[in-house]
Design a protein around this motif. Structure first.
Motif, short mmCIF file in Angstrom:
data_model
loop_
_atom_site.label_atom_id
_atom_site.label_comp_id
_atom_site.label_asym_id
_atom_site.label_seq_id
_atom_site.Cartn_x
_atom_site.Cartn_y
_atom_site.Cartn_z
N LEU A 239 0.75 -1.22 -0.06
CA LEU A 239 -0.12 -0.09 0.18
C LEU A 239 1.00 1.38 0.15
N ASP A 240 0.48 2.28 -0.74
CA ASP A 240 0.97 3.63 -0.80
C ASP A 240 0.82 4.47 0.27
N PHE A 241 -0.56 4.46 0.87
CA PHE A 241 -1.09 5.13 1.91
C PHE A 241 -2.23 4.51 2.55
N ILE A 242 -2.03 4.51 4.04
CA ILE A 242 -3.24 4.14 4.81
C ILE A 242 -3.92 5.21 5.76
N LEU A 243 -5.26 5.21 5.44
CA LEU A 243 -5.98 6.15 6.35
C LEU A 243 -6.54 5.38 7.48
N ASP A 244 -5.90 5.73 8.68
CA ASP A 244 -6.48 4.87 9.79
C ASP A 244 -7.44 5.90 10.70
N THR A 245 -8.95 5.27 10.54
CA THR A 245 -9.94 6.33 11.29
C THR A 245 -10.33 5.72 12.55
N VAL A 246 -9.58 4.53 13.08
CA VAL A 246 -10.16 3.87 14.40
C VAL A 246 -9.57 4.73 15.50
N ALA A 247 -10.59 4.95 16.43
CA ALA A 247 -10.25 5.75 17.70
C ALA A 247 -9.89 5.17 18.74
N ALA A 248 -9.70 3.86 18.75
CA ALA A 248 -9.41 3.06 20.07
C ALA A 248 -7.79 2.70 19.68
N SER A 249 -7.00 2.66 21.02
CA SER A 249 -6.10 2.05 21.01
C SER A 249 -5.68 0.79 20.41
N HIS A 250 -4.68 0.75 19.28
CA HIS A 250 -4.34 -0.64 18.62
C HIS A 250 -3.13 -0.54 18.26
N VAL A 268 -6.44 9.59 12.03
CA VAL A 268 -7.15 10.75 12.16
C VAL A 268 -8.25 10.48 13.52
N GLY A 269 -7.98 9.14 14.09
CA GLY A 269 -8.75 8.97 15.27
C GLY A 269 -7.86 9.33 16.54
N ILE A 290 4.68 7.72 10.04
CA ILE A 290 3.33 7.71 10.65
C ILE A 290 3.11 9.08 11.01
N ALA A 291 1.93 9.63 10.35
CA ALA A 291 1.59 10.94 10.61
C ALA A 291 0.21 11.22 11.04
N GLY A 292 -0.35 12.39 11.18
CA GLY A 292 -1.70 12.68 11.59
C GLY A 292 -1.98 13.86 10.68
N SER A 293 -3.56 13.99 10.84
CA SER A 293 -4.31 15.03 10.24
C SER A 293 -5.36 15.54 10.92
N LEU A 294 -5.68 16.72 10.83
CA LEU A 294 -6.94 17.40 11.67
C LEU A 294 -7.82 18.23 10.65
N ILE A 295 -9.09 17.54 10.69
CA ILE A 295 -10.23 18.33 9.77
C ILE A 295 -9.40 18.85 8.44
#
Length: 349
Positions: A239-250, A268-269, A290-295
């Motif tokens: 995969l080139d990119f993964i968007l992780d939307t899960v808001a629980a610890s994993h 983003v979670g 590993i990165a993050g994004s806000l709205i």
């Protein structure tokens, strides 16, 4: 002006009818009669004080769609009768570097949230979209181009839509890219729709076999049950990119292993408890991130809305009356919603 709303007076109280006061529109203000307001998990966290700093009375709601009912003398972009939206922000400092670049969500002096943020207005903090109307500076009002019958399902685009659109655009998702979407909930289902519409090959990851067909129907090309070790191993380095939307610890290592060299895992979670510390060797030996994004900023949110209108994209929703909000919160905690609740604000009347 007196306005009917729905909110809570304390963390351990159910939401109830509340009378609030909205300011009269100033020269640059737009007054909006709210038709629909999406229900975000942030609403639940805030109203129940699961995040620190909740100010009461708390009126949540930052996925707002409605009609302009009045404009200030200096407003040039909107007229009475226009269909508009308001998202997670109603102001920012407007003079820092981030604001200058149209990235108000990263305002160096802190953006003003649509609810629970300091304001000169009564009662001293912002009150959100679980209400009949709202008054917002025109810079933070967005134009809605969808058909009238789609407006309830447009509301979650103001948060869930832009939260997933922004990182997909930032990391240049499009044709020729293989993109993973982790979690098929309020955010994840929008991520699948948007990545598919952008032309990417979409691989959806879920812990639930029962969501396989839903993910395919939303636009996924492949669906992987993340508990299936063989299926996960088969996609190592793919995969080139993964968007992780899960808001629980994993475990993030299981996801970074799926990235190609130079791939990015974007979160983003925000989990209640921190994720286990990732194995940095997997990052170092693949130049992975590993990165993050806000709205997203206001200009990008408008871009997202226009893209969705053009492509016919809306959220999958369940429309509820405002008095059903506490039941909706309880169902959200059980993941018992496909995929966003939206309040019919006419029920406030």
């Amino acid at each position: 002006m007196a306005t009917k709303a729905y909110g809570a007076y304390a963390a351990d109280k159910l939401l109830e009818p509340i009378g609030i006061t909205r300011r009269e529109p100033g020269p640059s203000d737009v007054q909006i009669d709210i038709a629909f307001c999406g229900v975000c998990h942030s609403d639940l966290h805030t109203v129940r004080s699961e995040w620190a700093g909740t100010l009461y009375p708390c009126v949540p709601g930052h996925e707002i769609v409605g009609k302009v009912s009045a404009v200030g003398a200096g407003v040039a972009r909107f007229e009475v009768g226009d269909t508009v939206g308001v998202g997670c922000m109603v102001d920012s400092c407007q003079h820092c570097a981030a604001c200058g670049e149209g990235l108000e969500q990263f305002c160096e002096n802190g953006f003003t949230g649509t609810y629970n943020a300091p304001t000169p207005d009564t009662p001293g903090h912002t009150l959100g979209g679980y209400s009949q109307r709202i008054v917002v500076d025109e810079k933070f009002v967005l134009r809605i181009g969808h058909a009238p019958e789609q407006l309830a399902a447009v509301a979650p685009l103001l948060c869930a839509g832009i939260t997933t659109y922004s990182p997909l655009r930032h990391w240049k998702v499009g044709p020729g890219k293989r993109v993973g979407i982790v979690g098929i909930g309020g955010l994840g289902h929008m991520g699948i729709k948007l990545a598919h519409a952008m032309g990417a090959h979409v691989v959806a990851f879920t812990t639930s076999e029962s969501k396989r067909q839903d993910a395919l129907d939303l636009g996924a090309d492949e669906v992987v049950v993340s508990r299936d070790a063989e299926a996960m191993a088969a996609r190592t380095g793919s995969l080139d990119f993964i968007l992780d939307t899960v808001a629980a610890s994993h475990d993030l290592d299981a996801l970074t292993a799926l990235l190609k060299r130079d791939g990015t895992l974007c979160l983003v979670g925000v989990p209640e408890h921190a994720h286990p510390s990732p194995d940095v060797s997997g990052l170092i030996f693949g130049r992975k991130a590993i990165a993050g994004s806000l709205i997203g900023g206001i200009a990008e949110t408008q871009e997202m809305l226009d893209f969705c209108a053009e492509k016919g994209i809306v959220s999958e929703i369940e429309l509820i009356p405002v008095e059903g909000i506490d039941r909706a919160y309880d169902r959200m905690l059980k993941s018992d919603v496909k995929y966003r609740f939206v309040i019919d604000n006419s029920s406030l009347g």
